[in-house]
Motif scaffolding. Structure first.
Motif, short mmCIF file in Angstrom:
data_model
loop_
_atom_site.label_atom_id
_atom_site.label_comp_id
_atom_site.label_asym_id
_atom_site.label_seq_id
_atom_site.Cartn_x
_atom_site.Cartn_y
_atom_site.Cartn_z
N UNK A 93 0.83 -1.21 0.00
CA UNK A 93 0.00 0.00 0.00
C UNK A 93 0.86 1.26 0.00
N UNK A 94 2.06 1.17 0.56
CA UNK A 94 2.95 2.35 0.56
C UNK A 94 3.30 2.76 -0.86
N UNK A 95 3.28 1.79 -1.79
CA UNK A 95 3.54 2.10 -3.20
C UNK A 95 2.42 2.95 -3.80
N UNK A 96 1.25 2.94 -3.12
CA UNK A 96 0.11 3.76 -3.57
C UNK A 96 -0.07 4.98 -2.66
N UNK A 97 1.00 5.32 -1.95
CA UNK A 97 1.04 6.53 -1.10
C UNK A 97 0.19 6.42 0.15
N UNK A 98 -0.04 5.21 0.65
CA UNK A 98 -0.74 5.04 1.92
C UNK A 98 0.28 5.04 3.05
N UNK A 99 -0.02 5.76 4.11
CA UNK A 99 0.86 5.79 5.27
C UNK A 99 0.23 4.96 6.40
N UNK A 100 1.03 4.10 7.05
CA UNK A 100 0.49 3.31 8.15
C UNK A 100 0.27 4.18 9.39
N UNK A 101 -0.86 3.99 10.07
CA UNK A 101 -1.15 4.75 11.29
C UNK A 101 -1.66 3.78 12.36
N UNK A 102 -1.30 4.05 13.59
CA UNK A 102 -1.78 3.27 14.74
C UNK A 102 -2.53 4.23 15.65
N UNK A 103 -3.85 4.34 15.50
CA UNK A 103 -4.61 5.37 16.21
C UNK A 103 -4.45 5.36 17.72
N UNK A 104 -4.36 4.16 18.33
CA UNK A 104 -4.31 4.11 19.80
C UNK A 104 -3.02 4.71 20.36
N UNK A 105 -2.03 4.95 19.51
CA UNK A 105 -0.79 5.59 19.97
C UNK A 105 -0.84 7.11 19.83
N UNK A 106 -1.95 7.62 19.34
CA UNK A 106 -2.10 9.06 19.12
C UNK A 106 -3.12 9.64 20.08
N UNK A 107 -3.00 10.92 20.36
CA UNK A 107 -4.02 11.60 21.15
C UNK A 107 -5.30 11.73 20.33
N UNK A 108 -6.40 12.00 21.01
CA UNK A 108 -7.66 12.21 20.31
C UNK A 108 -7.55 13.35 19.31
N UNK A 109 -6.89 14.43 19.70
CA UNK A 109 -6.73 15.58 18.81
C UNK A 109 -5.90 15.21 17.59
N UNK A 110 -4.88 14.39 17.77
CA UNK A 110 -4.06 13.95 16.63
C UNK A 110 -4.86 13.04 15.70
N UNK A 111 -5.68 12.16 16.27
CA UNK A 111 -6.52 11.30 15.45
C UNK A 111 -7.53 12.13 14.66
N UNK A 112 -8.11 13.11 15.32
CA UNK A 112 -9.07 13.98 14.64
C UNK A 112 -8.41 14.70 13.46
N UNK A 113 -7.23 15.26 13.68
CA UNK A 113 -6.54 15.98 12.61
C UNK A 113 -6.19 15.05 11.45
N UNK A 114 -5.72 13.86 11.78
CA UNK A 114 -5.29 12.90 10.77
C UNK A 114 -6.45 12.45 9.89
N UNK A 115 -7.55 12.01 10.53
CA UNK A 115 -8.66 11.45 9.76
C UNK A 115 -9.49 12.53 9.08
N UNK A 116 -9.49 13.73 9.60
CA UNK A 116 -10.24 14.81 8.93
C UNK A 116 -9.55 15.25 7.65
N UNK A 117 -8.27 14.87 7.48
CA UNK A 117 -7.52 15.23 6.28
C UNK A 117 -7.42 14.09 5.27
N UNK A 118 -8.07 12.97 5.57
CA UNK A 118 -7.93 11.78 4.72
C UNK A 118 -8.87 11.82 3.52
N UNK A 119 -8.39 11.30 2.39
CA UNK A 119 -9.27 11.09 1.24
C UNK A 119 -9.66 9.61 1.13
N UNK A 120 -8.80 8.71 1.63
CA UNK A 120 -9.10 7.28 1.66
C UNK A 120 -8.56 6.71 2.97
N UNK A 121 -9.38 5.91 3.63
CA UNK A 121 -8.97 5.22 4.85
C UNK A 121 -9.16 3.72 4.63
N UNK A 122 -8.13 2.93 4.95
CA UNK A 122 -8.21 1.48 4.86
C UNK A 122 -7.98 0.90 6.25
#
Length: 400
Positions: free
Chosen positions: A276-305
């Motif tokens: 998936x990295x070949x298609x520009x997907x970045x791996x994320x582990x939400x439970x390691x992020x603060x709620x505010x960081x998760x909000x910022x990350x997912x609000x900027x997403x065009x595709x989530x897998x």
């Protein structure tokens, strides 16, 4: 020690007869109870309510992906009880005659099983009697919002518990509400604060005792597995959660949720992440992020897998038309991600895979749970073909 019982389970319609208006509900007097339909339920074809048509793929696509398949939009009821008992650690309410609200108990049933396994009960044959301590804490005019499933599960907290806070304003936006809850974890409190600061009319009271006496208690039917139904209130919830979020970046992100889950072993997750990295997907582990960081990350997403599970509850932060590729193993199939995508105008694009059952089926709350302990392998090339189709659809949609 005072005993209440024998306790029994009852539908809210029996415990709290329906009233015609929110004013009538909120004027419920001492010794009375009532319920009010905030919004009606309906069975609607998937194709008529999904603004972004679903794009299923993979093996053995189930019938409930079809456009003509009916989706239940849940009825929402507000219920008011007076002189009742609250079990904070289970999210359960019991009226003065010993009747347990089914709405407040259904999620706790998963771990408790039957009423004889409730804490602080004396069992006599098949009957259970709730034992009330003499120094039980008393609270007036309480709002209960957290079911058992939301005590530790991220998805249940967002989709079952938080909607109650938005629904309070549908009853009265000028009233000050006293929200009662067990102590919250850091991530729960962060989510609660995002909503309460936006509404501005909530006061929080946390309790650590097993039983609390509530002179008046208000709660909503969304406490009972609302993630399996959903409704327009999820849109209001997203608006509230994003009110103070940073503006989206000019370049959208593609996210792959990585998880370490013993309940569902993703055998070739590392290989999938690399491809998936070949298609520009970045791996994320939400439970390691603060709620505010998760909000910022997912609000900027065009595709989530991501694999079916609590991590996908973060799509509550996604903006309309974001594509959500849910990897859904057999034996662990569910409709809640489909529902949240439909109600938030997201593009649901599930990919179904076969799974291997566990060697030993676990028993939880007296029921077999064959989905716990499964393992699964995602066929790489068919999956990447599916993802490329979603990318093409997303690009086409953004160019229109």
């Amino acid at each position: 020690m005072f005993e209440l019982g024998p306790i029994s389970e009852a539908d809210d319609a029996i415990i709290a007869p329906r009233v015609d208006s929110s004013d009538a509900l909120l004027s419920t007097r001492n010794g009375e109870s009532g319920s009010y339909v905030v919004s009606s339920g309906a069975m609607l074809p998937l194709g008529t309510i999904a603004k972004v048509p679903p794009q299923p793929g993979g093996e053995k696509v189930p019938v409930w992906c079809a456009p003509e398949e009916k989706v239940y939009v849940g009825e929402i009821r507000a219920v008011c009880l007076t002189n009742c008992y609250y079990l904070p650690k289970l999210g359960t309410l019991i009226d003065a005659s010993g009747r347990i609200s089914k709405t407040s108990f259904d999620e706790a049933r998963f771990v408790v099983g039957d009423l004889t396994n409730l804490p602080n009960v004396r069992v006599d044959g098949s009957n259970a009697f709730l034992q009330i301590p003499p120094d039980v804490k008393t609270i007036d005019d309480a709002v209960v919002f957290m079911p058992w499933g939301a005590m530790s599960n991220y998805g249940h907290f967002i989709l079952d518990a938080l909607p109650s806070l938005l629904l309070l304003n549908k009853l009265s936006s000028s009233r000050r509400w006293n929200v009662v809850s067990p102590a919250m974890s850091g991530w729960q409190r962060s989510l609660y604060d995002l909503i309460s600061s936006e509404l501005g009319n909530l006061t929080l009271t946390t309790v650590d005792s097993d039983i609390v006496f509530l002179r008046s208690a208000l709660f909503f039917s969304t406490m009972n597995h609302f993630l399996h139904h959903g409704g327009a209130v999820w849109g209001d919830l997203r608006t509230g959660l994003l009110a103070t979020a940073p503006l989206p970046r000019l370049t959208s992100r593609r996210l792959f949720i990585v998880r370490d889950d013993a309940k569902r072993a993703f055998v070739n997750q590392s290989e999938v992440a690399e491809r998936l990295s070949e298609l520009d997907f970045e791996p994320v582990t939400p439970e390691r992020l603060s709620v505010e960081q998760q909000r910022e990350l997912f609000s900027q997403a065009e595709i989530v897998i991501g694999v079916s599970g609590a991590g996908l509850a973060n799509v509550i932060f996604c903006r309309p038309e974001t594509r959500v590729v849910e990897i859904q193993p057999s034996l662990g199939r569910g409709i809640w991600v489909r529902n949240i995508c439909v109600h938030l105008d997201l593009g649901w694009a599930p990919f179904f895979v076969e799974s291997v059952p566990p060697t030993v089926v676990q028993i939880v709350g007296g029921s077999a749970r064959p989905e716990i302990g499964i393992s699964f392998h995602v066929p790489i090339e068919p999956f990447l073909d599916h993802v490329r189709q979603i990318i093409e659809t997303t690009v086409f949609s953004s160019e229109r």
